[in-house]
Design a protein around this motif. Structure first.
Motif, short mmCIF file in Angstrom:
data_model
loop_
_atom_site.label_atom_id
_atom_site.label_comp_id
_atom_site.label_asym_id
_atom_site.label_seq_id
_atom_site.Cartn_x
_atom_site.Cartn_y
_atom_site.Cartn_z
N ILE A 171 0.84 -1.21 0.00
CA ILE A 171 0.00 0.00 0.00
C ILE A 171 0.87 1.25 0.00
N THR A 172 1.97 1.22 0.77
CA THR A 172 2.88 2.37 0.80
C THR A 172 3.50 2.61 -0.57
N LEU A 195 3.31 5.93 -2.94
CA LEU A 195 4.44 6.66 -3.50
C LEU A 195 4.31 6.82 -5.02
N VAL A 196 3.73 5.78 -5.69
CA VAL A 196 3.57 5.86 -7.15
C VAL A 196 2.54 6.90 -7.54
N SER A 223 1.30 12.18 -9.01
CA SER A 223 0.18 12.48 -9.92
C SER A 223 -0.94 13.18 -9.19
N SER A 224 -1.25 12.71 -8.01
CA SER A 224 -2.31 13.35 -7.22
C SER A 224 -1.94 14.78 -6.87
N PHE A 225 -0.64 14.98 -6.56
CA PHE A 225 -0.20 16.32 -6.20
C PHE A 225 -0.34 17.28 -7.40
N LEU A 226 0.09 16.80 -8.59
CA LEU A 226 -0.03 17.63 -9.78
C LEU A 226 -1.50 17.90 -10.13
#
Length: 448
Positions: free
Chosen positions: A345-346, A350-351, A355-358
């Protein structure tokens, strides 16, 4: 505080009973001189001694009892002193009543007063106590009781004085002795050790049944423990281990008690043989030797069962320990599986986190699409986002560093308070009512 001197009561309920066979020239079986007296007060005792002062007796039995086996004797100290002085009883007598005192636990659970003999001219004095099992039908359980005897024999006058200490009113030995005296049994006249035979005849056959009853409880536990597989469901547990420990204690106390009885029987045989108190052809020596052999056999049986219980309890303790280790191994395997899931899950986090931040940044109102020129237009106020994010990140790390330096004191202070309640224990209650545990404790005289 406990004291061996507090073996009498100020206000007894049960009477002291005196049984007596007179001494005259009439044949024993037709004598008819049986007499019984109940002494309840010091006045009754003084009157009895005064009225019988000039009446010689062949056999006199003074029976003193307890209400229960953990209470003092049903006689006052002044009555007991008067009986001792009136019969010229020696100082060795006082060791016997000192064993019958009030107690609240199994103090001196296996102690038996050893065989004591004193001789003065033609007077022989013998005293001892014995312990034995007795079944209580009302409670459906077995208990260990205590009986004591003092015997004064005058070779010149052939007078026998017995003082019998019973754990309960109308005990079996008391009733048996009363029955023999009432029926003018010939062995009462011919054998001065008849009361000793009554004691062992009445109480010691119960040892075999007592051991067998506890063995009957032990064998199913032993069989279940041996047939248990660690990988399968356990038919025994910690309750069984506690029961095995209790049985082991029961088996352990039997040889100690029977060893004392064996010593007493040896001494009785020596007295009968060496002193020639009774004729050697009456079978008295062989009688006590047979009881001695029975004590040795029961003691060996109990010692064997105690060793078996020790082996089985150790096997059960090891089995429970290995079972706990198996369960701990299974729990460790589950934790490893959970750790692998957490790592997966970690990794996913990280993957997908960049993308979520962008997506979060471009989803804000800092950017807009210029349809005419087909390009993205950014606002010059975007620096507010980066400055705020950097400031929040810095505050977060500083707070975390501060909490670590305080060693978790802040988190413990924020934790909910659980109001504890006082824990009551037997030791705590005893300390409240008896004072400091460092105070010296003087043991008292109690009965089993």
């Amino acid at each position: 505080m406990t004291s061996f001197d507090q073996h009498c009561l100020d206000h007894p309920v049960e009477p002291v009973q005196v049984f007596e066979i007179g001494q005259d020239a009439t044949p024993f079986l037709t004598r008819g001189s049986y007499q019984q007296s109940d002494l309840r007060t010091i006045e009754d005792t003084a009157s009895f001694l005064r009225n019988n002062q000039n009446k010689p007796y062949k056999c006199r039995l003074v029976s003193i009892c307890q209400r229960t086996s953990r209470r003092p004797l049903q006689i006052t100290k002044s009555m007991l002193d008067l009986l001792v002085a009136g019969h010229e009883i020696g100082p060795s007598f006082w060791a016997v009543p000192s064993c019958f005192y009030q107690r609240s636990d199994d103090l001196e659970g296996v102690f038996c007063l050893p065989f004591t003999e004193s001789c003065s001219a033609s007077i022989n004095e013998i005293s001892y106590t014995i312990r034995y099992p007795e079944y209580k039908p009302q409670d459906d359980k077995w208990v260990i009781r205590q009986t004591g005897i003092y015997h004064r024999y005058d070779k010149t006058s052939s007078q026998n004085l017995y003082v019998l200490f019973n754990p309960t009113p109308q005990s079996k030995a008391h009733s048996q002795a009363d029955d023999l005296l009432r029926k003018f049994c010939p062995k009462v006249e011919s054998n001065p050790f008849w009361l000793h035979q009554v004691l062992f005849d009445t109480y010691f056959p119960a040892w075999r049944k007592y051991i067998a009853v506890h063995e009957q409880r032990f064998l199913p536990l032993a069989g279940s423990t041996i047939a248990t597989f660690i990988s399968g469901p356990l038919a025994v547990g910690y309750d069984s281990l506690r029961t095995l420990t209790a049985l082991q204690t029961r088996f352990l106390e039997v040889p100690a008690i029977l060893t004392s009885a064996t010593d007493i029987l040896d001494e009785l045989c020596n007295v009968i043989s060496s002193r020639s108190v009774v004729p050697t052809n009456n079978g008295g020596v062989h009688y006590f030797k047979n009881h001695r052999r029975e004590c040795i056999a029961n003691s060996r049986n109990a010692a064997h069962l105690q060793q078996r219980a020790n082996i089985v309890s150790k096997l059960l303790a090891d089995t429970l320990l290995l079972r706990d280790q198996v369960l701990a191994k299974e729990q460790n395997a589950n934790m490893l599986q959970l750790n692998k899931s957490a790592v997966f899950i970690t990794t996913l986090s990280l993957v997908y986190l960049p993308s979520s931040f962008l997506a979060t940044i471009f989803g804000m109102n800092f950017f807009d699409m210029d349809q005419a020129n087909n390009r993205i237009v950014g606002t010059p106020m975007i620096w507010i986002f980066f400055v705020s994010a950097a400031a929040l990140t810095a505050v977060t790390f500083l707070l975390y560093y501060w909490i670590l330096r305080r060693d978790g004191a802040v988190l413990r202070g924020l934790a909910p308070k659980i109001q504890s309640r006082p824990i009551w224990s037997i030791e705590g209650v005893r300390r409240r009512f008896t004072g400091s545990m460092n105070s010296s404790t003087e043991l008292q005289t109690y009965s089993a």
